[in-house]
Design an enzyme around this catalytic site. Structure first.
Site, short mmCIF file in Angstrom:
data_model
loop_
_atom_site.label_atom_id
_atom_site.label_comp_id
_atom_site.label_asym_id
_atom_site.label_seq_id
_atom_site.Cartn_x
_atom_site.Cartn_y
_atom_site.Cartn_z
N ASP A 174 36.48 -1.02 -70.05
CA ASP A 174 36.27 -0.09 -71.15
C ASP A 174 35.22 0.94 -70.69
O ASP A 174 34.49 0.70 -69.73
CB ASP A 174 35.78 -0.88 -72.36
CG ASP A 174 35.46 -0.02 -73.56
OD1 ASP A 174 36.21 0.92 -73.83
OD2 ASP A 174 34.44 -0.30 -74.22
N ASP A 185 33.02 3.32 -73.17
CA ASP A 185 31.85 3.43 -74.04
C ASP A 185 31.17 2.09 -74.24
O ASP A 185 31.82 1.09 -74.58
CB ASP A 185 32.26 4.01 -75.39
CG ASP A 185 32.83 5.42 -75.25
OD1 ASP A 185 32.07 6.32 -74.89
OD2 ASP A 185 34.04 5.58 -75.49
N GLU A 242 28.27 5.66 -76.91
CA GLU A 242 29.57 5.88 -77.54
C GLU A 242 29.76 7.40 -77.60
O GLU A 242 29.08 8.10 -78.36
CB GLU A 242 29.61 5.30 -78.95
CG GLU A 242 29.56 3.78 -79.01
CD GLU A 242 30.87 3.12 -78.60
OE1 GLU A 242 31.92 3.80 -78.69
OE2 GLU A 242 30.84 1.95 -78.20
N ARG A 295 37.47 9.73 -87.50
CA ARG A 295 36.29 10.26 -86.81
C ARG A 295 36.59 11.58 -86.11
O ARG A 295 35.78 12.51 -86.15
CB ARG A 295 35.77 9.22 -85.82
CG ARG A 295 35.06 8.04 -86.48
CD ARG A 295 34.70 6.97 -85.48
NE ARG A 295 35.87 6.22 -85.04
CZ ARG A 295 35.91 5.47 -83.95
NH1 ARG A 295 34.86 5.38 -83.16
NH2 ARG A 295 37.01 4.81 -83.64
N GLY A 345 39.36 3.89 -75.44
CA GLY A 345 39.76 4.46 -76.71
C GLY A 345 39.03 5.77 -76.98
O GLY A 345 39.22 6.36 -78.05
N LYS A 352 45.80 -0.46 -74.34
CA LYS A 352 44.93 -0.94 -73.27
C LYS A 352 45.55 -2.13 -72.55
O LYS A 352 45.57 -2.19 -71.31
CB LYS A 352 43.56 -1.32 -73.84
CG LYS A 352 42.66 -0.15 -74.19
CD LYS A 352 41.28 -0.65 -74.58
CE LYS A 352 40.29 0.50 -74.72
NZ LYS A 352 38.90 0.02 -74.85
N ASP A 378 33.57 -4.33 -74.81
CA ASP A 378 32.59 -4.75 -75.80
C ASP A 378 33.12 -4.79 -77.23
O ASP A 378 32.48 -5.38 -78.10
CB ASP A 378 31.38 -3.81 -75.76
CG ASP A 378 31.71 -2.45 -76.36
OD1 ASP A 378 31.04 -2.04 -77.33
OD2 ASP A 378 32.63 -1.78 -75.86
#
Length: 283
Positions: free
Chosen positions: A82, A84, A91, A127, A172, A216, A239
């Site tokens: 991943d 972030d 992030e 977002r 993501g 993913k 995470d």
């Protein structure tokens, strides 16, 4: 698997000051080897004692993992990470929102999404919509001013190069950042979401399919097959809740400074040392 031999790997910046005899007794382990600073390997640990041992170590801020004995880092062929809060410390979407003065609002949604409380795709669209109108040049400012590699990342990447493991970044987050990291760090693969830009400004929309939890996992499998690797030759680390399917597809799933829902389901949890701790799990 009942006849398999396991080594208990314990890691901490303060490990060299600790007497591990109590832990060795608790794990019913044999010889204690200290191959490098901050790392101890306890041979022939009893896997049946895993939960008790992990709790004991966590109470002392030690990272602990049971790994198959005689497993070498060079046995692996691919690490999938991943971005972030894993390969990098931030992030990205929260920092982008900060350029609009709405970091706290967006970060609250991010936190709930990573904890598995919100649907990832829906929360991402929500977002991204809040970013409408931001000048694209602000993304460059975020990359230059805010992006920092997680401690131990460079050491892990160096070990990958030394032992010829491919490194795949799957996020993501956004291609604006993954592609720059791929170029700057010499990564082998990078996948993420694409922000739509018109007239030099973000539209608040994404281009193409969303890289969510299922994507993913699918990308991991696709690259693994492309490289002709077995599942047990893949390490995945992340995470957030959107990493769980990816971690499940790997031979070793690592929850790195992760949310509780991820730590509970991963093969290994690393909470206290850096990303180089992934390399030190194995010989």
């Amino acid at each position: 698997m009942s006849n398999a031999s396991y080594t208990l790997v314990v890691q901490s910046a303060d490990l060299d000051t600790l007497d591990l005899s109590e832990l060795a007794e608790l794990a019913e382990a044999g010889e204690v080897d200290r191959p490098t600073a901050g790392v101890a390997r306890l041979a022939s640990a009893n896997l049946a004692n895993r939960e008790t041992v992990i709790d004991w170590c966590e109470g002392r801020e030690l990272d602990a993992a049971f790994v198959p004995s005689e497993r070498y880092f060079a046995d692996f062929g691919l690490i999938v990470s991943d971005m972030d809060s894993t390969l990098i410390t931030i992030e990205c979407i929260d920092e982008i929102a900060g350029r609009l003065g709405i970091k706290d609002k967006v970060a609250a949604i991010t936190e709930r999404s990573m904890a598995g409380e919100l649907d990832f795709a829906d929360s991402l669209r929500e977002r991204v919509a809040l970013l409408e109108g931001l000048a694209e040049r602000e993304l460059e400012a975020v990359y230059n001013e805010k992006v920092a590699l997680t401690p131990g990342a460079r050491e892990l990447l160096a070990a990958c190069r030394q032992h010829e493991l491919r490194f795949m970044l799957v996020s993501g987050g956004f291609t604006f950042f993954t592609e720059r990291l791929k170029e700057d760090l010499g990564l082998d693969y990078a996948f993420a979401n694409t922000l739509e830009v018109k007239d030099g400004k973000l539209t608040g929309r994404l281009v193409g399919d969303i890289v969510d939890a299922a994507a993913k996992a699918r990308l991991l499998v696709e690259v693994r097959k492309e490289l002709n690797l077995a599942p047990e030759q893949v390490i995945a680390m992340g995470d957030g809740a959107n990493d769980l399917l990816m971690l499940a597809e790997a031979g070793v799933g690592v929850a790195f400074r992760a949310k509780p829902v991820v730590r509970r389901q991963a093969d290994v949890a690393i909470n206290h040392v850096g990303l180089d701790g992934v390399r030190h799990l194995f010989l």
